[in-house]
Scaffold this motif. Structure first.
Motif, PDB file in Angstrom:
ATOM      1  N   VAL A   1      87.406  -0.365 -10.963  1.00 37.28           N
ATOM      2  CA  VAL A   1      88.519  -0.278 -10.069  1.00 37.28           C
ATOM      3  C   VAL A   1      88.190   0.388  -8.911  1.00 37.28           C
ATOM      4  N   VAL A   2      88.428  -0.437  -7.626  1.00 35.54           N
ATOM      5  CA  VAL A   2      88.164   0.197  -6.542  1.00 35.54           C
ATOM      6  C   VAL A   2      89.325   0.804  -5.456  1.00 35.54           C
ATOM      7  N   ILE A   3      89.553   1.542  -4.828  1.00 41.15           N
ATOM      8  CA  ILE A   3      91.444   1.988  -4.581  1.00 41.15           C
ATOM      9  C   ILE A   3      90.368   2.220  -2.850  1.00 41.15           C
TER      10      ILE A   3
ATOM     11  N   LEU B   1      93.237  10.366  -1.258  1.00 42.39           N
ATOM     12  CA  LEU B   1      93.713   9.856  -3.068  1.00 42.39           C
ATOM     13  C   LEU B   1      92.621  11.022  -3.230  1.00 42.39           C
ATOM     14  N   SER B   2      91.201  11.640  -3.028  1.00 47.87           N
ATOM     15  CA  SER B   2      90.423  12.660  -3.765  1.00 47.87           C
ATOM     16  C   SER B   2      91.503  14.309  -3.735  1.00 47.87           C
ATOM     17  N   ARG B   3      92.463  14.687  -3.051  1.00 46.77           N
ATOM     18  CA  ARG B   3      92.714  15.669  -3.258  1.00 46.77           C
ATOM     19  C   ARG B   3      94.714  14.727  -4.287  1.00 46.77           C
ATOM     20  N   ALA B   4      94.675  14.044  -4.427  1.00 46.39           N
ATOM     21  CA  ALA B   4      95.407  13.246  -6.044  1.00 46.39           C
ATOM     22  C   ALA B   4      94.873  13.239  -7.087  1.00 46.39           C
ATOM     23  N   LEU B   5      93.732  12.860  -6.994  1.00 46.88           N
ATOM     24  CA  LEU B   5      93.662  13.404  -8.235  1.00 46.88           C
ATOM     25  C   LEU B   5      92.658  14.637  -8.374  1.00 46.88           C
ATOM     26  N   MET B   6      92.203  15.616  -7.185  1.00 42.69           N
ATOM     27  CA  MET B   6      92.220  16.660  -8.483  1.00 42.69           C
ATOM     28  C   MET B   6      93.759  17.501  -8.756  1.00 42.69           C
ATOM     29  N   ALA B   7      94.944  17.269  -7.467  1.00 45.90           N
ATOM     30  CA  ALA B   7      96.222  17.569  -7.990  1.00 45.90           C
ATOM     31  C   ALA B   7      96.462  16.697  -9.159  1.00 45.90           C
ATOM     32  N   GLN B   8      96.159  15.859 -10.426  1.00 44.46           N
ATOM     33  CA  GLN B   8      96.941  15.033 -11.374  1.00 44.46           C
ATOM     34  C   GLN B   8      95.313  15.208 -12.366  1.00 44.46           C
ATOM     35  N   ARG B   9      94.394  15.912 -12.088  1.00 46.23           N
ATOM     36  CA  ARG B   9      93.429  16.337 -13.186  1.00 46.23           C
ATOM     37  C   ARG B   9      93.311  16.462 -14.475  1.00 46.23           C
ATOM     38  N   HIS B  10      94.974  17.031 -14.866  1.00 48.31           N
ATOM     39  CA  HIS B  10      95.673  17.330 -16.085  1.00 48.31           C
ATOM     40  C   HIS B  10      95.835  16.281 -16.254  1.00 48.31           C
ATOM     41  N   ASP B  11      96.177  15.190 -16.085  1.00 50.07           N
ATOM     42  CA  ASP B  11      96.437  14.320 -16.432  1.00 50.07           C
ATOM     43  C   ASP B  11      95.614  13.176 -17.437  1.00 50.07           C
ATOM     44  N   PHE B  12      94.186  13.072 -16.759  1.00 51.67           N
ATOM     45  CA  PHE B  12      93.196  12.999 -17.712  1.00 51.67           C
ATOM     46  C   PHE B  12      92.636  13.043 -18.548  1.00 51.67           C
TER      47      PHE B  12
ATOM     48  N   LEU C   1     100.078   2.095  -3.086  1.00 45.25           N
ATOM     49  CA  LEU C   1     100.569   3.469  -3.803  1.00 45.25           C
ATOM     50  C   LEU C   1     101.279   4.296  -2.890  1.00 45.25           C
ATOM     51  N   ASN C   2     102.550   5.290  -2.745  1.00 46.56           N
ATOM     52  CA  ASN C   2     102.907   5.623  -2.118  1.00 46.56           C
ATOM     53  C   ASN C   2     101.970   6.740  -1.616  1.00 46.56           C
ATOM     54  N   ALA C   3     101.760   7.261  -0.186  1.00 42.43           N
ATOM     55  CA  ALA C   3     100.665   7.654   0.619  1.00 42.43           C
ATOM     56  C   ALA C   3     101.399   9.302   0.221  1.00 42.43           C
ATOM     57  N   ASP C   4     102.654   9.900   0.499  1.00 45.27           N
ATOM     58  CA  ASP C   4     102.707  11.292  -0.043  1.00 45.27           C
ATOM     59  C   ASP C   4     102.834  11.745  -1.396  1.00 45.27           C
TER      60      ASP C   4
ATOM     61  N   LEU D   1      98.104   8.520  -9.970  1.00 45.04           N
ATOM     62  CA  LEU D   1      96.708   7.393 -10.372  1.00 45.04           C
ATOM     63  C   LEU D   1      96.411   7.235 -11.478  1.00 45.04           C
ATOM     64  N   SER D   2      97.746   7.438 -12.486  1.00 48.54           N
ATOM     65  CA  SER D   2      97.485   7.849 -13.522  1.00 48.54           C
ATOM     66  C   SER D   2      97.535   6.195 -14.454  1.00 48.54           C
ATOM     67  N   ASN D   3      97.789   5.028 -13.992  1.00 45.21           N
ATOM     68  CA  ASN D   3      97.332   3.313 -13.947  1.00 45.21           C
ATOM     69  C   ASN D   3      96.135   3.458 -13.890  1.00 45.21           C
ATOM     70  N   LEU D   4      95.549   4.554 -13.252  1.00 40.83           N
ATOM     71  CA  LEU D   4      94.015   3.442 -12.552  1.00 40.83           C
ATOM     72  C   LEU D   4      92.829   4.391 -13.302  1.00 40.83           C
ATOM     73  N   ILE D   5      93.009   5.626 -13.747  1.00 40.99           N
ATOM     74  CA  ILE D   5      91.850   6.780 -14.676  1.00 40.99           C
ATOM     75  C   ILE D   5      91.977   6.957 -15.580  1.00 40.99           C
ATOM     76  N   ARG D   6      90.910   6.253 -15.765  1.00 37.83           N
ATOM     77  CA  ARG D   6      91.178   6.573 -17.523  1.00 37.83           C
ATOM     78  C   ARG D   6      90.477   8.364 -18.174  1.00 37.83           C
ATOM     79  N   PRO D   7      90.705   8.657 -19.174  1.00 34.60           N
ATOM     80  CA  PRO D   7      89.689   9.887 -19.246  1.00 34.60           C
ATOM     81  C   PRO D   7      88.191   9.883 -19.677  1.00 34.60           C
ATOM     82  N   GLY D   8      88.104  10.671 -20.036  1.00 33.56           N
ATOM     83  CA  GLY D   8      86.026  10.347 -19.464  1.00 33.56           C
ATOM     84  C   GLY D   8      86.116   9.381 -18.030  1.00 33.56           C
ATOM     85  N   ASP D   9      86.907   9.308 -17.320  1.00 33.78           N
ATOM     86  CA  ASP D   9      85.514   8.528 -16.354  1.00 33.78           C
ATOM     87  C   ASP D   9      85.495   8.908 -14.853  1.00 33.78           C
ATOM     88  N   THR D  10      83.940   8.679 -14.716  1.00 30.94           N
ATOM     89  CA  THR D  10      83.504   8.900 -12.894  1.00 30.94           C
ATOM     90  C   THR D  10      83.855   8.344 -12.382  1.00 30.94           C
ATOM     91  N   VAL D  11      84.332   9.330 -11.327  1.00 29.26           N
ATOM     92  CA  VAL D  11      84.721   8.234 -10.121  1.00 29.26           C
ATOM     93  C   VAL D  11      84.473   9.507  -8.811  1.00 29.26           C
TER      94      VAL D  11
END
Length: 425
Positions: free
Chosen positions: A143-145, A34-45, A5-8, A12-22
């Motif tokens: 999934v393990v990231i 990774l955790s901040r990327a999830l919060m930034a992309q949270r509406h995608d899931f 993944l791009n560090a900048d 995560l769109s292809n790794l996390i599905r709606p309803g997943d527990t992270v």
């Protein structure tokens, strides 16, 4: 092979599905890229669920609850803001139960995010700052990231990972999260409590200490002891300093001799450097560090944990203060019970006798019973030690009044006389 993944801006769109527990590592083990990327992309899931441990960052904020359901075993650190905002659901379980909940699927983890060290000469990445319940999650997550952090220490633990064990990886080069070794300056009252406890600790004892000013003060007060050992949940700078001075050498441990055992490192960069490739510091799964049979097999296990308040019969509240969930059930009862089983063990709850003008030795708890009076051991305040083992309720009340704030003793005694058993129920 793991997707890089791009560090900048890791997608995560292809790794996390709606309803997943992270789930990710708690405290300084958080893989913040990774955790901040999830919060930034949270509406995608649509909605996802995040299981939190101790949180030392503002990664998860109340406004993120618009797309994220937050669950935690504790209200520590930044979790308190989530709890006070009404967007944190608490998982009320003992730490020793976490691994089994993950194994059984009763607590389902779909996506696991880990901060990893760079590989050793054999291509093995360590889990760096934490093993604990992450070990069980590794077995069952779909999934393990991994965030492979160039500056994360390589530590000895239960598991190592290769790139082939990961579904995706991001490479970073940042100082891992750290806690100032001198943070939370120790007060005079903490020193007084620590002096009482240090007088109880025999040379050759094995220590378990919780997190906070009082446990830190106790470790500082043990500088003149010899041949101490460590088996604990969290290893911090107090342990590091005693290992460097030779006070802690683990030479007389009845289990894991020569090794300080813990689940997670929470401390300064100096702690990280000390633990790097150091075989005398080993991180283990919480299924091992908090197991009652393991703890009971350690001779002279001294378990030192703090509390919000303790009632006159020995019941302990370690979770709620002034209506705010800021603590946890956590591992305190696991270690208290382990110390009861240990030959020569000391199950200790230590706390200042008052907070501002209010007594923390109380006639009736204001929060839940985290530790029942049937498990009471030694309660320590700046006024002394109340050893409640083998005592009746009336005998316990007398002992507890002796370590309560003097200005509150008459009021507490009156409340007990008025309410009796009902006041301690």
């Amino acid at each position: 092979m793991a997707i890089e993944l791009n560090a900048d801006a890791p997608d995560l769109s292809n790794l996390i599905r709606p309803g997943d527990t992270v789930l990710w590592g708690q405290a300084n083990a958080e893989p913040i890229i990774l955790s901040r990327a999830l919060m930034a992309q949270r509406h995608d899931f649509s909605r996802v669920r995040v299981l939190l441990g101790i949180s030392n960052t503002d990664t998860c904020r109340p406004e993120h609850a618009d797309a994220v359901d937050f669950l935690a075993y504790c209200g520590a650190g930044a979790n308190r803001k989530l709890a006070d905002a009404g967007v944190l659901d608490i998982l009320p379980c003992h730490y020793s139960q976490m691994s089994e909940l993950l194994r059984s699927g009763e607590l389902r983890i779909d996506v696991l995010m880990l901060q990893l060290s760079p590989p050793d000469a054999h291509g093995r990445h360590s889990l760096s700052l934490a093993n604990e319940y992450l070990i069980s999650a590794l077995e069952y997550a779909s999934v393990v990231i991994g965030e492979v952090n160039q500056q994360a220490p390589w530590t000895h633990g239960e598991r190592t990972l290769r790139l082939s064990d990961l579904d995706a990886v991001v490479y970073t080069d940042r100082a891992p999260l750290a806690s100032d070794a001198d943070a939370g300056s120790i007060r005079e009252v903490d020193i007084q409590i620590a002096q009482h406890i240090s007088g109880l600790v025999e040379d050759g004892s094995t220590l378990q200490t919780g997190i906070g000013a009082v446990p830190d003060a106790v470790l500082s007060a043990l500088a003149d002891h010899q041949n101490l050992g460590v088996h604990t949940g969290s290893i911090g700078d107090g342990v590091r300093r005693l290992m460097q001075s030779g006070v802690i050498n683990n030479s007389r441990k009845s289990r894991d001799p020569g090794v300080s055992v813990g689940g997670i490192l929470i401390g300064s960069q100096a702690l990280h450097q000390f633990a790097h490739q150091n075989p005398s510091v080993q991180l283990r799964a919480s299924a091992y560090t908090h197991d009652h049979q393991v703890l009971g097999s350690l001779d002279r296990l001294v378990a030192i944990n703090s509390a919000v308040e303790v009632d006159l019969t020995g019941q302990v509240n370690s979770e709620v203060a002034a209506g705010s969930y800021l603590g946890a059930i956590g591992g305190s009862l696991d270690f208290i019970r382990g110390a009861h089983l240990s030959k020569g063990g000391l199950p200790i709850i230590a706390l200042p006798s008052s907070a501002r003008s209010k007594s923390r030795i109380v006639a009736r708890l204001s929060g839940p019973v985290t530790i029942p009076r049937s498990d009471a051991g030694l309660i320590v305040t700046e006024f002394g030690v109340a050893d409640l083992r083998g005592l009746t309720l009336k005998q316990r009340v007398c002992k507890m009044l002796d370590i309560a704030p003097p200005q509150h003793r008459a009021e507490l005694e009156e409340a007990w006389g008025r309410e009796g058993l009902a006041g301690g129920s």
